[in-house]
Design a protein around this motif. Sequence first.
Motif, PDB file in Angstrom:
ATOM      1  N   TRP A  94       0.958  -1.081  -0.058  1.00 32.49           N
ATOM      2  CA  TRP A  94      -0.053  -0.059   0.012  1.00 32.49           C
ATOM      3  C   TRP A  94       0.731   1.349   0.065  1.00 32.49           C
ATOM      4  O   TRP A  94       0.383   2.320  -0.324  1.00 32.49           O
ATOM      5  CB  TRP A  94      -1.103   0.107   1.088  1.00 32.49           C
ATOM      6  N   LEU A  98      -0.019   4.364  -2.306  1.00 33.33           N
ATOM      7  CA  LEU A  98      -0.128   5.957  -1.775  1.00 33.33           C
ATOM      8  C   LEU A  98       0.708   6.681  -2.611  1.00 33.33           C
ATOM      9  O   LEU A  98       0.423   7.847  -2.782  1.00 33.33           O
ATOM     10  CB  LEU A  98       0.297   5.673  -0.269  1.00 33.33           C
ATOM     11  N   ALA A 102      -2.196   6.582  -6.569  1.00 38.71           N
ATOM     12  CA  ALA A 102      -3.645   6.789  -6.076  1.00 38.71           C
ATOM     13  C   ALA A 102      -4.106   8.092  -6.627  1.00 38.71           C
ATOM     14  O   ALA A 102      -5.071   8.102  -7.274  1.00 38.71           O
ATOM     15  CB  ALA A 102      -3.636   6.767  -4.639  1.00 38.71           C
ATOM     16  N   VAL A 286      -6.702   6.172   0.898  1.00 35.38           N
ATOM     17  CA  VAL A 286      -5.621   5.224   1.045  1.00 35.38           C
ATOM     18  C   VAL A 286      -5.105   5.187   2.306  1.00 35.38           C
ATOM     19  O   VAL A 286      -5.085   4.125   2.977  1.00 35.38           O
ATOM     20  CB  VAL A 286      -4.665   5.279  -0.133  1.00 35.38           C
ATOM     21  N   SER A 289      -7.768   3.297   4.493  1.00 32.57           N
ATOM     22  CA  SER A 289      -7.484   1.862   4.230  1.00 32.57           C
ATOM     23  C   SER A 289      -6.223   1.434   4.725  1.00 32.57           C
ATOM     24  O   SER A 289      -6.188   0.178   5.334  1.00 32.57           O
ATOM     25  CB  SER A 289      -7.672   1.676   2.934  1.00 32.57           C
TER      26      SER A 289
END
Length: 535
Positions: A94, A98, A102, A286, A289
């Motif tokens: 992630w 990010l 994104a 993001v 999340s």
Amino acid sequence: MSGDEWGGDHQTLALLLFSAFIAVTLGITTWVGRNRQGSAEEFYAGGRLFSPMENGFAIAGDYMSAASFLGISGLIALFGYDGMLYSVGFLVAWLVVLLLVAELVRNCGRFTLADVVAARMAERPVRTAVGASSVTVSVLYLVAQMVGAGSLVALLLGGTSDAARSWTVVGVGALMVIYVSMGGMRATTRIQIVKAVLLMAGAVTLTVLVLVHFHGNVNALLNSAAERSGHGKDFLAPGLRYGGSWTARFDFISLGLALVLGTAGLPHILSRFYTVPTARAARRSVVWSIGLIGSFYLMTIVLGFGAAALVGPVDVRASNAAGNTAVPLLALVLGGGEGSTGGTVLFAVVAAVAFATILAVVAGITLASSASVAHDLYASLRRPGVRQHSEVAVARVAAAGVGVVAIALGLLAQNLNVAFLVGLAFAVAASANLPALLYSLFWRNFTTRGAVWAVYGGLVPAVLLVLLSPVVSGSPASLFPGVDFQFFPLENPGLVSIPLGFLAGWLGTVTSPEPPDEAKHAETEVRSLTGAGAV
């Protein structure tokens, strides 16, 4: 209470909870379906009306799949330290999302990954390539969810019922088609938010119970898991699954690359950035999340070692050879064991949460794959002047087609670990989608030929290497154990196919006869960085 009576009680309670979740989600889908406008923006992106927090929960609900809740915990219960690679890889991925994609994806595209890549290219060949790749990734991901659902219900109805597994796979496939066809992105998002809340609540409850059982002493938990594993301290050290031979070590590297890089190329994750109004909202989604996903994967480590300590790898394998039922069995033990009221209730609740997890994830993946078929493949080939709503109709039909393919493959792959299956999907995403996406966002000279070659140069080797790997043939745990056409020694193709995807994109660009379109690149660059002109 006899074992048969207990079995009847826990089956009945779990099935009632299954039915309640299905009824609620179908109610949401029906309500949303009656209030939708039928436009492409409504069907694909939910009208772009979700807040960052709502979208963050939906992303977490989309990402924390059966592979996370069932597969990772099962791998940790069976292989200890080496099973944790999945938790670490899924979370670290992630940071790539990010920091690199994104906001830029939200500014550059409308509904799908192909919108971004084709922004400054010849649309038809690029959309065809990226659409085909996205559907392939989505189907592989769907198969993992189907296998998880089959394992869960087989355990619930007697442990080894092949008929129960098969009918469950068919039922989940039918439900996902209904969710997507009737409700589109708006209904899918609501279902994923509900699922994320349920999954986090279930994971927190089980984690607290495991820690309470060991009086908050993590060392006692780990030592107990190592002792019961039969491997002693080796259970807590690297190498139990990915050690020893050179192929196992390269498999470790290959899987790590696939997990860390694959998330940024997953179609159903990238499509979630189009459901918020701005790029800033996408970035904040993001962040939400990451907080949810990070805490969840920390809990899967506790659950995996808890299952090893309290259930034991022998009993986990006896229930499901791939370890997919470790968490429900752990819930049974934590609730008081077989025959207890607490065990019955906790087992049923955890099984229902896992089932809700599967249904929500398959809805999101099916929507992304049907969008790729309709918006990329169909829209790039259709005749000029076709009305917009026909594209949405094609997406609904495509959802049914994807469902049929996923059901067929899910029936075939019932004995594989769901986290492992998702690892294959991540490898294909990282090999085919990610090179084309990063090159189109950051390389000024990138061309149409480069984009097409990047996609096919990663997609074709990844799929071929999987077909020629021990996953498909040549070992007792293969899809076809009775035949042997194994050629590629690694189980995950990422180590070879990911560099090939990037190399093919570079080679296609430097050998391209047409020069890059400087004006289109400048326009795309300004749009991606500032949001000017974004939909």
